[in-house]
Design an enzyme around this catalytic site. Structure first.
Site, PDB file in Angstrom:
ATOM      1  NE  ARG A   1      -6.012 -13.740   7.053  1.00  0.00           N
ATOM      2  CZ  ARG A   1      -5.655 -14.906   7.576  1.00  0.00           C
ATOM      3  NH1 ARG A   1      -5.166 -14.971   8.805  1.00  0.00           N
ATOM      4  NH2 ARG A   1      -5.780 -16.013   6.884  1.00  0.00           N
TER       5      ARG A   1
ATOM      6  CB  CYS B   1      20.658 -24.588  -5.673  1.00  0.00           C
ATOM      7  SG  CYS B   1      21.619 -25.461  -4.433  1.00  0.00           S
TER       8      CYS B   1
ATOM      9  CB  ILE C   1      -0.964   0.003   1.210  1.00  0.00           C
ATOM     10  CG1 ILE C   1      -1.871  -1.250   1.182  1.00  0.00           C
ATOM     11  CG2 ILE C   1      -1.801   1.276   1.245  1.00  0.00           C
ATOM     12  CD1 ILE C   1      -2.773  -1.368  -0.029  1.00  0.00           C
TER      13      ILE C   1
ATOM     14  CB  VAL D   1       7.427   6.242  12.920  1.00  0.00           C
ATOM     15  CG1 VAL D   1       6.739   7.489  13.495  1.00  0.00           C
ATOM     16  CG2 VAL D   1       7.810   6.463  11.461  1.00  0.00           C
TER      17      VAL D   1
ATOM     18  CB  SER E   1      -3.008 -16.129  -0.536  1.00  0.00           C
ATOM     19  OG  SER E   1      -3.451 -16.216   0.787  1.00  0.00           O
TER      20      SER E   1
ATOM     21  CE  LYS F   1     -10.759 -16.653   5.838  1.00  0.00           C
ATOM     22  NZ  LYS F   1     -10.890 -16.527   4.464  1.00  0.00           N
TER      23      LYS F   1
ATOM     24  CB  ILE G   1      -5.012  -2.225   3.928  1.00  0.00           C
ATOM     25  CG1 ILE G   1      -5.158  -0.732   4.163  1.00  0.00           C
ATOM     26  CG2 ILE G   1      -5.194  -2.598   2.457  1.00  0.00           C
ATOM     27  CD1 ILE G   1      -6.263  -0.063   3.416  1.00  0.00           C
TER      28      ILE G   1
ATOM     29  CG  HIS H   1      -9.113 -12.009  -3.534  1.00  0.00           C
ATOM     30  ND1 HIS H   1      -9.353 -13.343  -3.329  1.00  0.00           N
ATOM     31  CD2 HIS H   1      -8.219 -11.646  -2.581  1.00  0.00           C
ATOM     32  CE1 HIS H   1      -8.640 -13.770  -2.292  1.00  0.00           C
ATOM     33  NE2 HIS H   1      -7.942 -12.752  -1.822  1.00  0.00           N
TER      34      HIS H   1
HETATM   35  C1  LIG Z   1      -2.204 -14.269   5.588  1.00  0.00           C
HETATM   36  C2  LIG Z   1      -2.617 -13.205   4.640  1.00  0.00           C
HETATM   37  C3  LIG Z   1      -3.140 -13.529   3.388  1.00  0.00           C
HETATM   38  C4  LIG Z   1      -3.523 -12.551   2.494  1.00  0.00           C
HETATM   39  N1  LIG Z   1      -3.931 -12.899   1.245  1.00  0.00           N
HETATM   40  C5  LIG Z   1      -4.241 -11.913   0.345  1.00  0.00           C
HETATM   41  C6  LIG Z   1      -4.581 -12.228  -0.979  1.00  0.00           C
HETATM   42  O1  LIG Z   1      -4.539 -13.397  -1.376  1.00  0.00           O
HETATM   43  N2  LIG Z   1      -4.959 -11.241  -1.827  1.00  0.00           N
HETATM   44  C7  LIG Z   1      -4.992  -9.945  -1.430  1.00  0.00           C
HETATM   45  O2  LIG Z   1      -5.367  -9.101  -2.232  1.00  0.00           O
HETATM   46  N3  LIG Z   1      -4.617  -9.600  -0.182  1.00  0.00           N
HETATM   47  C8  LIG Z   1      -4.236 -10.552   0.706  1.00  0.00           C
HETATM   48  N4  LIG Z   1      -3.862 -10.224   1.964  1.00  0.00           N
HETATM   49  C9  LIG Z   1      -3.884  -8.829   2.343  1.00  0.00           C
HETATM   50  C10 LIG Z   1      -2.625  -8.091   1.889  1.00  0.00           C
HETATM   51  O3  LIG Z   1      -1.485  -8.850   2.165  1.00  0.00           O
HETATM   52  C11 LIG Z   1      -2.555  -6.807   2.630  1.00  0.00           C
HETATM   53  O4  LIG Z   1      -3.731  -6.124   2.431  1.00  0.00           O
HETATM   54  C12 LIG Z   1      -1.426  -5.900   2.144  1.00  0.00           C
HETATM   55  O5  LIG Z   1      -0.205  -6.601   2.091  1.00  0.00           O
HETATM   56  C13 LIG Z   1      -1.320  -4.756   3.097  1.00  0.00           C
HETATM   57  O6  LIG Z   1      -0.221  -3.992   2.767  1.00  0.00           O
HETATM   58  P1  LIG Z   1       0.224  -2.811   3.690  1.00  0.00           P
HETATM   59  O7  LIG Z   1       1.208  -2.069   2.904  1.00  0.00           O
HETATM   60  O8  LIG Z   1      -0.969  -2.119   4.195  1.00  0.00           O
HETATM   61  O9  LIG Z   1       0.843  -3.483   4.978  1.00  0.00           O
HETATM   62  P2  LIG Z   1       2.247  -4.180   5.252  1.00  0.00           P
HETATM   63  O10 LIG Z   1       2.710  -4.941   4.092  1.00  0.00           O
HETATM   64  O11 LIG Z   1       2.105  -4.909   6.528  1.00  0.00           O
HETATM   65  O12 LIG Z   1       3.235  -2.963   5.423  1.00  0.00           O
HETATM   66  C14 LIG Z   1       3.290  -2.172   6.575  1.00  0.00           C
HETATM   67  C15 LIG Z   1       4.719  -1.774   6.785  1.00  0.00           C
HETATM   68  O13 LIG Z   1       4.787  -0.795   7.801  1.00  0.00           O
HETATM   69  C16 LIG Z   1       5.945  -0.981   8.552  1.00  0.00           C
HETATM   70  N5  LIG Z   1       5.798  -0.341   9.856  1.00  0.00           N
HETATM   71  C17 LIG Z   1       4.962  -0.696  10.853  1.00  0.00           C
HETATM   72  N6  LIG Z   1       5.143   0.109  11.908  1.00  0.00           N
HETATM   73  C18 LIG Z   1       6.086   1.018  11.583  1.00  0.00           C
HETATM   74  C19 LIG Z   1       6.712   2.102  12.259  1.00  0.00           C
HETATM   75  N7  LIG Z   1       6.387   2.434  13.521  1.00  0.00           N
HETATM   76  N8  LIG Z   1       7.668   2.815  11.627  1.00  0.00           N
HETATM   77  C20 LIG Z   1       8.031   2.489  10.348  1.00  0.00           C
HETATM   78  N9  LIG Z   1       7.468   1.464   9.671  1.00  0.00           N
HETATM   79  C21 LIG Z   1       6.519   0.738  10.265  1.00  0.00           C
HETATM   80  C22 LIG Z   1       6.035  -2.484   8.633  1.00  0.00           C
HETATM   81  O14 LIG Z   1       7.350  -2.925   8.939  1.00  0.00           O
HETATM   82  C23 LIG Z   1       5.559  -2.910   7.257  1.00  0.00           C
HETATM   83  O15 LIG Z   1       6.636  -3.100   6.357  1.00  0.00           O
HETATM   84  C24 LIG Z   1      -3.448 -11.202   2.865  1.00  0.00           C
HETATM   85  C25 LIG Z   1      -2.905 -10.871   4.109  1.00  0.00           C
HETATM   86  C26 LIG Z   1      -2.439 -11.860   4.964  1.00  0.00           C
HETATM   87  C27 LIG Z   1      -1.766 -11.484   6.217  1.00  0.00           C
END
Ligand SMILES: Cc1cc2nc3c(=O)[nH]c(=O)nc-3n(C[C@H](O)[C@H](O)[C@H](O)COP(=O)(O)OP(=O)(O)OC[C@H]3O[C@@H](n4cnc5c(N)ncnc54)[C@H](O)[C@@H]3O)c2cc1C
Ligand SMILES: Cc1cc2nc3c(=O)[nH]c(=O)nc-3n(C[C@H](O)[C@H](O)[C@H](O)COP(=O)(O)OP(=O)(O)OC[C@H]3O[C@@H](n4cnc5c(N)ncnc54)[C@H](O)[C@@H]3O)c2cc1C
Lengths: 418, 476
Positions: B310, B402, B12, B172, B45, B250, B335, B49
């Protein structure tokens, strides 16, 4: 395109010995080695104990290797280092390789010798629950860091697996000032040499926990502790026997596997028991003109036997290259009671000379009888005092017996359990 | 002074950062870990979707359908593999069959096209390994698969190529000031100043909002465990298979990945923190459920197991809005799935609708959305490879035996945005160390290359940043 009689893949002790013999037979030889220097894994084995059988003296790994490297240098053998073989075409006998000077190129051979050695089984295959911090190393990686790079991976160590490399590293790390808190082994016996248990563990007071395994790994960034646990006959952890050790390093010495990706991709027949190629006593694989020797064929505990086997493969490859293919008329060698594998897997009755059958046993036995049978007829019976899974055994079949083999050969062993 | 600071280097934050570089803005991304894609965006995963699952009218439904439609071109521009392999929701009871019709209707209302209910025979024809107990399925041909961390690395890399800054190892821990003049700081004394903050911290979103003075939502964690099967199992299933949602709980999914593995999972268990430990029970549950979905699942080909957490919020929908209590703070919180799918659409909305209401956006005419593929070497012909080796001999030197990865490719990963600075980052970008020996042979060499290229001593090289050091100093 370059043309050779014999191309050898891998410049470890196996490749070097094969190259010398093939050259002396009259073949034009090329050895291809991926690293900067030849010598193979021996370069990182700076401890003594190599060459006791062959040279009747105790050499370090690099010393043992240098005896062969010198012999290669005295001959007109081409050696390409820093060159990795990418693929083999077993029918045309072309070898495709890559290096920085020539890029990707092909070499033509009349015969090919596989001498790629082995790699360590990875910790990933173990599926231990818990976290995945840093500080988890295969013993060989730690050996490379300490002996080649001059760095210490950690100071408080637990070792899983009692293979020889793990045992040697227990001593090495201790000598470098680290504390080795435990060596644990899931089997009820060690797969290492007896002399290594005495010299590497007992002499330093390092405890060996047999029938134990690691059930949990702690630590977020770097490993901070592990829990080990006793296991039952089915290798399932027994609740209540847990012991926790704080540590910053875990070494895995959980077995070696022949490095046969090239052979597999080329479609060369591999044996399920050894994970190496299926070979005749001249170390020719079932793909005509492709030979194999050393750890890529089956994992050896003593390099002396690697050299011996490689010499057989080297001469055979040269004979093939210079005299052409010969018909095989063979019987199979089968692992019988208490025997985990026999090598060679096939005896060709058209080949001359006696045959040394190498085998490993499944468990430690005392006052043993080794039996070689053809059908239900016992053709050889010899005695051995003690046999152990960690130590390769052999039995000799005399030349006159080979011609008259009229069925498959089974090697079995009986004795009292230790 | 930055115009916009994005907190959180997941898909995101990364997608928003890239979207921001389309405009003439000074922007940066802050990530607490040593690399991007270390949170949810690493372990999930990887399913794009179709969009029939989310409630009608929710933000999840809206962004899912939009994101799904954008993903193909998005991935292509960034040279990341994407495949529209189709999804199947499989029914095992008459009740399930009824649910399928409801899902179909909901999907159509959400704007999902080409949904179809299949009978058992057509289902078995599509997926011969599916359990013989299956009665039918909802088929969504628009469903797809993508590698989540490669996509994240690519969006951040492309944003950096277009002028964005990246600060890793920046956790942060305090936020002061107000719209137009925020100061974001870490415990160890790093500071950045910015006009606008976009909070994309995943499981850390609540903390970031709280630090800025917004207490309007809470975030919880729900762990999901996975099993990954070897590429030798490629084609065991071709579509992504879901269980029909029911009151009984689920199910998990069984799906190919874009790299040709088979993925099984995830479980769902609430946890206190970003707990990503695998457990015996979790992995057992995955095995049991996968065996209900398919016949003879090749568990013997397991190459690894892993877990992701999640980040879900108490509003049970995505939060994508400017904070009501803190002006200039834009929250992208809660998210959870389908967040990966939605990312391109969320990013566009956040920049064009939310950021634009605070700052004037003027196009950056030099923006280039194209990114070279990271695995370009493999796709070259032998002649092209040899030409490259002549110019750069390091491409002739195999380091990872490998996976046959060359020193040139490793140096490329260290020098290309976002730079890989540790062993795992190199592994994620190049596959070096991902093969059968799991880095046993090449790790020391990769560590040396990192040390040399970054100009740091070997002892300073880590596995994945911070305390994950490899070595404890020199030998005697
Ligand atoms: C098990 C699982 C299965 C999923 N399957 C799917 C799927 O099949 N299809 C789909 O569309 N979505 C799926 N999702 C949802 C999807 O993975 C998430 O919606 C998406 O990755 C969210 O991205 P993000 O950038 O919000 O969060 P993240 O990828 O978690 O990024 C947040 C970042 O913020 C950083 N951060 C946190 N706190 C701080 C701080 N204080 N200072 C600096 N940095 C910080 C963290 O280190 C991290 O890198 C799944 C999620 C999970 C967990
Ligand atoms: C980590 C480790 C530690 C060991 N320690 C001991 C010990 O302490 N004592 C002991 O007796 N035995 C030890 N052994 C066993 C030892 O390997 C053998 O005794 C002996 O070295 C085997 O010789 P080899 O030539 O078959 O294999 P190696 O010595 O492994 O040589 C194989 C060579 O082939 C090269 N090669 C492989 N693939 C390619 C390719 N595609 N292209 C080009 N070159 C290639 C490799 O770089 C290597 O140099 C150890 C083994 C390992 C793996």
């Amino acid at each position: 395109m370059k043309n050779y009689d014999v191309v050898i893949i891998g410049g470890g002790p196996a490749g070097l010995a094969a190259g010398i013999k093939a050259y002396d037979y009259g073949a034009k030889v090329l050895i291809i080695e991926r690293e900067e220097i030849t010598g193979g894994i021996l370069n990182q084995c700076i401890h003594n104990g190599f060459g006791l059988t062959r040279f009747k003296e105790s050499l370090s790994g690099p010393e043992y290797a240098s005896r062969f490297i010198e012999q290669v240098a005295k001959r007109d053998i081409d050696v390409l280092t820093e060159t990795t073989v990418l693929s083999i075409d077993k029918n045309n006998k072309t070898v495709t390789a890559i290096n920085s000077k020539e890029g990707i190129f092909e070499v033509n051979a009349k015969a090919i010798v596989l001498a790629m050695g082995c790699r360590e089984r990875s910790k990933g295959a173990l599926n231990i629950a818990g976290s995945r911090p840093s500080g988890l190393y295969s013993a060989g990686t730690a050996q490379k860091y300490v002996n080649i790079k001059g760095y210490l991976p950690g100071k408080e160590v637990v070792i899983l697996g009692s293979g020889d490399i793990g045992l040697i590293m227990a001593r090495r790390m201790t000598l470098e000032g680290a504390t080795v808190k435990a060596v644990c082994e899931i089997m009820p016996y060690s797969s290492g040499l007896k002399r290594n248990i005495v010299q590497c563990l007992d002499d330093f007071g390092i405890p060996l926990y047999l029938s134990h395994t690691i059930v949990d790994i702690e630590g977020k960034d770097r490993v901070t502790a592990v829990t080990i646990c006793q296991v039952d006959q089915n290798k399932k952890p027994i609740k209540g026997t847990e012991k926790r050790f704080e540590c910053d390093t875990v070494l895995f010495s959980v077995g070696l596997i022949p490095e046969n990706e090239l052979a597999k991709d080329a479609g060369i027949e591999l044996n399920r028991l050894t994970k190496g190629a299926t070979v005749y006593q001249n170390r020719e694989t079932t793909s005509s003109g492709i030979f194999a020797c050393g750890n890529v064929l089956h994992v050896h505990d003593l390099v002396d036997f690697v050299s011996e086997e490689a010499e057989i493969a080297g001469i055979s490859a040269a004979q093939y290259a210079l005299n052409g293919a010969k018909e095989h008329d063979s019987v199979d060698c089968i692992a019988g009671d208490n025997v985990s594998y026999v090598l060679p897997q096939k005896i060709d009755k058209n080949l001359s000379g006696a045959v040394k059958l190498f085998f490993r046993v499944r468990k430690s036995l005392n006052n043993c009888k080794v039996k070689v049978c053809v059908g239900d007829k016992t053709v050889i019976e010899t005695k051995k005092r003690v046999v152990r899974p960690g130590e390769m055994e052999h039995v000799l079949i005399a030349e006159d017996k080979i011609k008259s083999l009229d069925g498959n050969v089974t090697v079995s062993i009986e004795g009292c359990e230790l | 002074m930055y115009d916009v600071v994005v907190v959180g280097g997941g898909i995101i934050g990364g997608a928003i950062l890239r979207e921001l570089t389309r405009y003439r803005l000074k922007v940066c991304l802050i990530e607490k870990q040593s690399d991007v894609a270390m949170g949810q965006s690493r372990a999930n995963s990887g399913i794009v979707h179709a969009g029939f699952d989310a409630p009608v009218g929710s933000l999840k439904a809206k962004f899912n359908v939009l994101g799904n439609a954008m993903m193909e071109n998005y991935a292509k521009e960034l040279s990341v593999k994407f495949k529209r392999n189709g999804s199947l929701v499989v029914a095992f009871s008459a009740e399930d069959m009824v649910t399928l019709s409801e899902l179909k209707a909901r999907g159509e209302e959400n704007g999902v096209t080409d949904l179809k209910i299949l009978d058992a025979d057509s289902l078995f024809e599509l997926e011969p390994n599916i359990s013989k107990n299956a009665l039918g399925a909802l088929y969504a041909p628009t469903g797809g698969i993508v590698c989540p961390y490669k996509l994240t690395v690519a969006v951040v890399g492309n944003a950096m190529d277009n002028g964005a800054d990246l600060y890793t190892n920046f956790e942060v821990s305090s936020i002061s000031g107000k719209f137009g003049d925020f100061t974001i700081s870490s415990q160890d004394g790093q500071n950045v100043k910015t006009k606008i903050i976009i909070n994309c911290a995943g499981i850390g979103c609540q903390k970031i909002a709280n630090l800025a003075g917004d207490y309007s939502f809470t975030i919880g964690g729900r762990k999901g465990e996975y099993i990954l099967l070897d590429r030798e199992c490629e084609n065991f299933v071709k579509q992504t298979l879901f269980f029909t949602p029911s009151k009984k709980g689920k199910g998990i999914l069984v799906s190919p990945t874009v790299d040709g593995n088979i993925i099984l999972g995830p479980t769902a268990k609430e946890v206190d923190d970003a707990n990503v430990l695998t457990s015996e029970e979790g992995l057992k549950e995955v095995q049991e459920k996968a065996s209900k979905m398919c016949e003879n699942v090749p568990f013997g080909q397991t190459i690894t197991s892993f877990a992701g957490t999640r980040a879900f919020c108490d509003r049970h929908d995505f939060i994508i809005e400017e904070s009501k209590s803190v002006s200039g703070l834009i929250n992208c919180a809660g998210i959870e799935s389908p967040g990966l799918t939605s990312a391109p659409a969320i990013a566009k909305f956040v920049v064009e609708k939310l950021v634009s209401s605070r700052i004037d956006l003027r196009f950056n005419t030099s923006f280039n959305g194209h990114r070279e593929p990271t695995d370009f070497f493999n796709s070259l012909s032998i002649e092209q490879k040899n030409q490259l080796i002549k110019e750069k001999p390091e491409y002739g030197k195999i380091v990872c035996r490998c996976e046959k990865i060359t020193e040139g490719e490793i140096i490329h990963a260290i020098k290309t945005n976002p730079p890989a600075t540790d062993i795992d980052a190199v592994k994620r970008r190049t596959r070096a160390g991902m093969g059968r020996c799991q880095g046993g042979f090449c790790q020391p060499q990769v560590a040396e290359i990192i040390a040399r290229e970054l100009g740091i001593p070997l002892e300073k090289v880590t596995k994945f940043g911070k305390g994950s050091y490899l070595l404890r100093g020199k030998t005697k």
